[in-house]
Scaffold this motif. Structure first.
Motif, short mmCIF file in Angstrom:
data_model
loop_
_atom_site.label_atom_id
_atom_site.label_comp_id
_atom_site.label_asym_id
_atom_site.label_seq_id
_atom_site.Cartn_x
_atom_site.Cartn_y
_atom_site.Cartn_z
N LEU A 98 33.41 40.40 24.15
CA LEU A 98 34.27 41.97 24.29
C LEU A 98 35.39 41.45 23.37
N ALA A 99 35.46 43.00 22.46
CA ALA A 99 36.44 42.80 21.13
C ALA A 99 37.77 44.39 22.22
N ALA A 100 36.70 45.12 22.95
CA ALA A 100 37.80 46.25 23.46
C ALA A 100 37.50 45.88 24.99
N PRO A 101 38.43 46.52 25.51
CA PRO A 101 38.20 46.79 26.95
C PRO A 101 36.73 47.50 27.29
N LEU A 105 32.59 55.24 30.51
CA LEU A 105 32.16 57.04 30.19
C LEU A 105 32.02 57.65 30.86
N THR A 106 31.45 57.77 32.76
CA THR A 106 31.84 58.39 33.50
C THR A 106 31.83 57.67 35.10
N ASP A 107 31.84 58.56 36.08
CA ASP A 107 32.42 58.10 37.34
C ASP A 107 30.83 57.75 38.32
N LEU A 108 30.92 56.30 38.58
CA LEU A 108 29.93 55.79 39.07
C LEU A 108 30.05 55.32 40.25
N PRO A 109 29.15 56.22 40.76
CA PRO A 109 27.71 57.20 40.96
C PRO A 109 28.23 58.47 40.08
N SER A 110 27.17 58.26 39.01
CA SER A 110 27.67 60.11 38.31
C SER A 110 27.76 61.33 39.70
N ASP A 202 38.11 54.70 33.94
CA ASP A 202 39.13 53.38 33.98
C ASP A 202 37.89 52.09 34.18
N GLN A 203 39.52 51.43 33.52
CA GLN A 203 38.49 49.95 32.62
C GLN A 203 37.82 48.92 33.56
N LEU A 204 36.83 48.68 33.11
CA LEU A 204 36.35 48.03 33.80
C LEU A 204 35.97 46.10 34.17
N LEU A 205 36.42 46.47 32.59
CA LEU A 205 36.44 44.71 32.21
C LEU A 205 37.74 44.68 30.58
N GLY A 217 24.19 44.79 31.99
CA GLY A 217 24.00 45.95 33.19
C GLY A 217 25.33 47.22 33.48
N LEU A 218 26.07 46.00 33.80
CA LEU A 218 27.38 47.09 33.78
C LEU A 218 27.91 48.72 32.83
N ALA A 219 27.61 47.71 31.54
CA ALA A 219 27.80 48.78 30.44
C ALA A 219 26.89 50.14 30.18
#
Length: 460
Positions: A98-101, A105-110, A202-205, A217-219
């Protein structure tokens, strides 16, 4: 099972080599070479003696060669260089960095979701059950009223005003079709509330994360169709040697080319995109043209790195004004390997022609360079005790194939420079210091990319 620690022998001097830049690394090598020359006393030729160390070509210690390769790539990847981050579809991103965090893009779960198959219930039981259930993928159902329940599937949207989800195995219906709980039910039970895993933004990774299947899968779950990643380093492979056959049995002094079939797959396993595999024979002009017209990040050549009559790599590098960063390494097999900067953003790794020696060159010079270009983190060094004695070279590091058995590394036979039988069954290469290593002694290990395949063949 594993033991962390510094390398033995010559590696101790270079324990912190990864903290050096290229200029510092090269200066350290020059210091060592100068010291070796100052301490050497060549035997006079008139007395029949062999030339001392000063008369021999000064080579780079193995740990330092790896550090130079990694730092050389880091220098070429300064901000603003040509290898900018790219947007990559998820199905093509496996193995990239990954070149960027990765930011949600949404709440999980939405939305509030059922965690189990069962009934969504409102208020205390028993409950009257609606005729039509709630399935995953459907629009929001009508609200529940106290004393009401509805069949619900895992992943389905929770009806408004739901108190809890009663699992299928924890409910029963009476003769009036009313639902009863067979266990105590806690408010909110088996409901995954909106945003339980993350909130939008939120930053996930962080940047620098290796894209694994789980990352893909997370993405996808977080709403991504593409990820911003560091592109794979592009590699051209140049196979040298007039004696090589591409098919059939060896005959009339000709031998089968083992490196042509092997190197592209190995380089891909190291994170590269192999853009060309060309067979040039022993043709100096063809080699010159192939190098000067290549736009790859890395050129890998096979054979031709010594000083024989058809060894054209060194003369060609001199002809094009390349900067020689590593010219020979104190390692067996693979001693005559080299690393050069051919252009501002291009390097060349010259591998010896013998197959196991070429693998040694790959793991010594190409692997750290490719890892840096791909922005991958260096693997954590680890050691295991050797099951048997490993014979070493008097002055050089030695890399030998091993299999991992329990908490030991078992050295394999068939480990000569031209042999592949041992490494084909190996899990790793053991780094044996000058002078060798006794049974039970800790040895640093270099994992092979497919070590987890577990072939289970052992040539001891």
């Amino acid at each position: 099972m594993t033991t962390r620690g510094a390398r033995a022998g010559e590696g101790a001097r270079y324990r912190d080599a990864d903290d050096l830049d290229v200029e510092e690394a090269l200066a350290l090598v020059k210091d060592d070479n100068a010291r070796a020359q100052a301490e050497s006393v060549p035997a006079p030729a008139a007395q029949g003696g062999r030339p001392g160390p000063a008369a021999r070509h000064a080579t780079t210690p193995w740990p330092q060669a790896r550090a130079i390769a990694a730092r050389a790539a880091a220098r070429s990847e300064a901000p603003g260089t040509h290898r900018a981050a790219v947007s990559v579809p998820l199905d093509l991103a496996l193995g990239l960095t990954l070149a960027a965090p990765l930011t949600a893009l949404t709440d999980l779960p939405s939305f509030d979701t059922s965690a189990m198959d069962g009934w969504a219930v409102a208020g205390p039981g028993p409950w009257d059950v609606r005729d039509k259930g709630v399935l995953a993928g459907h629009a929001e159902p009508a609200p529940l009223t106290d004393g009401e329940a509805v069949r619900i599937a895992t992943g389905a949207r929770i009806p408004p005003d739901t108190t809890a989800v009663l699992r299928s195995e924890h409910g029963r219906t009476d003769d009036k079709s009313r639902l009863h709980a067979t266990r105590d039910l806690v408010h909110g039970q088996d409901i995954r509330p909106r945003g339980q895993e993350c909130r939008s933004g939120d930053q996930l990774l962080p940047a620098g994360t290796l894209v694994t299947p789980a990352v893909l899968g997370l993405a996808a779950a977080a709403g991504y169709d593409t990820v911003t990643a560091v592109p794979r380093p592009r590699v051209d492979v140049l196979i040298l040697g007039d004696e090589l056959l591409t098919e059939g049995l060896p005959h009339d002094g000709l031998i089968r080319d083992a490196l042509g079939p092997m190197l592209p797959s190995w380089l891909r396993a190291l994170g590269a995109e192999v853009t060309a595999v060309r067979r040039l024979g022993d043709d100096a002009e063809a080699l010159h043209k192939a190098i000067t017209t290549s736009d790859a990040d890395l050129i890998v050549t096979t054979g031709g790195t010594a000083s024989g009559p058809v060894d054209h790599v060194h003369p060609t590098l001199r002809r094009i004004g390349a900067e020689l960063l590593v010219d020979g390494v104190k390692v067996r097999p693979g001693h005559p390997m080299l690393l050069a900067r051919t252009k501002e953003h291009q390097h060349l790794v010259g591998l010896p022609g013998n197959p196991l020696a070429a693998i040694s060159g790959l793991l010594t010079l190409a692997e750290p360079l490719l890892r840096t270009l791909a922005a991958r983190r260096a693997p954590e060094p680890y050691t295991l005790p050797l099951k048997d004695t490993a014979h070493g070279h008097p002055y050089d590091t030695r890399l030998i194939p091993v299999v991992l058995r329990g908490d030991h590394a078992v050295p394999l036979h068939y480990n000569g420079p031209a042999m592949l039988r041992g490494v084909a069954a190996a899990d790793a290469l053991a780094v044996v210091p000058p002078g060798g290593a006794r049974a039970g002694q800790e040895a640093e290990l270099l994992d092979l990319p497919w070590a987890s395949a577990g072939i289970g063949v052992c040539f001891t």
